[in-house]
Design an enzyme around this catalytic site. Sequence first.
Site, short mmCIF file in Angstrom:
data_model
loop_
_atom_site.label_atom_id
_atom_site.label_comp_id
_atom_site.label_asym_id
_atom_site.label_seq_id
_atom_site.Cartn_x
_atom_site.Cartn_y
_atom_site.Cartn_z
N SER A 29 -6.27 2.74 4.66
CA SER A 29 -5.48 2.13 3.59
C SER A 29 -6.60 1.50 2.71
O SER A 29 -6.23 0.43 2.36
CB SER A 29 -4.18 1.29 3.87
OG SER A 29 -3.64 0.81 2.95
N LYS B 53 0.17 3.51 -2.83
CA LYS B 53 -1.04 4.72 -2.63
C LYS B 53 -0.29 6.13 -2.54
O LYS B 53 -1.19 7.03 -2.73
CB LYS B 53 -1.83 4.46 -1.36
CG LYS B 53 -2.69 3.11 -1.50
CD LYS B 53 -3.76 2.90 -0.10
CE LYS B 53 -4.55 1.82 -0.43
NZ LYS B 53 -4.00 0.52 -0.45
N SER C 13 0.69 -1.01 -0.02
CA SER C 13 0.18 -0.06 0.17
C SER C 13 0.88 1.43 -0.05
O SER C 13 0.22 2.23 -0.23
CB SER C 13 -1.09 0.02 1.30
OG SER C 13 -2.11 -0.65 0.86
#
Length: 423
Positions: A163, A108, A105
Site C-alpha cells: 500500500s 487505490k 487505501s
Amino acid sequence: MIVTSAVRQAAAGSAALLFVLPVPAAVASPLGPVPRAVSSVGEPTPPARRHVDPARLGRKGTQVQRLPGAPEVPSVSALSWVVADASTGEVLAARNAHRKLPPASTLKTLFALTALPHHGPAEQHTVADAELEGIGAGSSLVGVKEGYTYKVSDLWNGVFLSSGNDAVHVLAEMNGGWESMTRQMQEKARSLGAEDTHVVSPDGYDAPGQVSSAYDLAVFGRTGLQDPAFARYCSTSYADFPAGSWSYGIANTNRLLTGADGVERYPGLLGIKNGYTSNAGNTLVSAARRGDRTLVVSVMNPQEGGGFAVYEEARSLLDWGFEAAGRVEPVGSLAPVRAKAAADPGTRTVSVTREKPAKATAPAGAARAGAEAVAPSAGTSAVARAEAESTGPSAGLPLALVGSACAAAFALWGWRRRTAHRA
C-alpha cells in the site's frame, strides 16, 4: 416455390420439361421482398432480467430480499457494506450502500483502474527526487528511492502489497501528475457509475472532502477482476522489491490473503485491497471464488472488534453470500446505468438497464492470475451478421441458379422449334 415465365413457355412445348427451383426465405426474390431469417449462431440467449428497484440501495439500513430457506444476514458492526455477485453484478445484500465515507487505501483500486493500462509491466522508470514530494506524514511506504530504476511491475507490487504511497506518487507522475491523476480518477469513477466517490488524494490519504462508499468500492473491485494485470497484483501474497543491487521481500497487508497476525486465510480469496487511516478506520474490498461463483464484498469502518475486525466481518459476509446465492433476490446492481434503445427500429421506447462495463485491455503477456473475466466481450450482433451473410456472395447463388434455368429453357425451346421446322 417459383416457376419462371420462360420455364412455363418451354413446358408448353413438352410436358416432360419443367424447372421448379426453391428460393430460400432468406433471399429477396425478383417477385418481391422475402423476409430474412435471423441466425443466432454464436449469440447465447441472455437470461431474463429480474426487476430490481434502483432506489433500494439508497435506503438506510440492511437491504436484503430473502427467499424461503435463505440464511439470515450476519450481524456486523461496519457502518457500510455490500455483498455482490462478481459475474452478474447483482447485489445480494447491503447496508447503507451509498453512505459516503473516507475510503483510505481502498481508493487505490480506482487509482489502479485508471493508471494500469498506460504502462507495460516491463517498462523501466528512474525515480526523480520531485516525484516523491508531498507524501503525507505517516503514510505507508514500500521504500522507493530517488535515483533508483524500477520496473513498472515493481511499483505496482508496491501499491498493492505494501500500500505504498511512495509508489503511487511515482506512478501518478508517470501518468500526468498528481492533479491530472485526480481528475482522471474522478472521470473513471463516473464512467463506472460510481457516483459517491470524490477524489482529492489518489493514494487514499485522508483529505478534506475525499469520500467513497461501499457500493463504489465494490464496483471498483469487480471491474478490477476483469483486468488480468489488476487481478494478478491484488492476489499476490509476497514479492521481491528491488533496492539497487539487491532486493528485499514484501508481503501483502491483506491478512485474509496471507493469514498473517493470527487472521485465518480465506479459501479461494482473490484479493483485493485493504486500507486504514485514523479518519476512515479500517476498510476492505475482497473477492473470493467458490466453485463457479465469485463474490465481491466491501466493508467500511467496523465499530467493534479492534483493527482486524474488518477481516472477520468480510469473512462472515463472504460465507453468507456463498450460502445464500440462489436463495435471495437481488436488491441492486453494480453495473452502470445506461439508456438503451429498443432492438426494434420502429419502437420509440427507451429502456433503462444496468449493463456490464467493457472488459479492460490487459498489458501484453499479463497472466490471468485465477481471476475470472466477468464481463463478456462485445461482438457483432446476430442481426448484423445475418444481414452481412445475406448480402454477401452466397446471397446471389440461388438467383444465379434461376437465371441459368431460364437460359437452359430458352435454349431447349429454340432447339425444338428448329427441329420441327426442318422436319
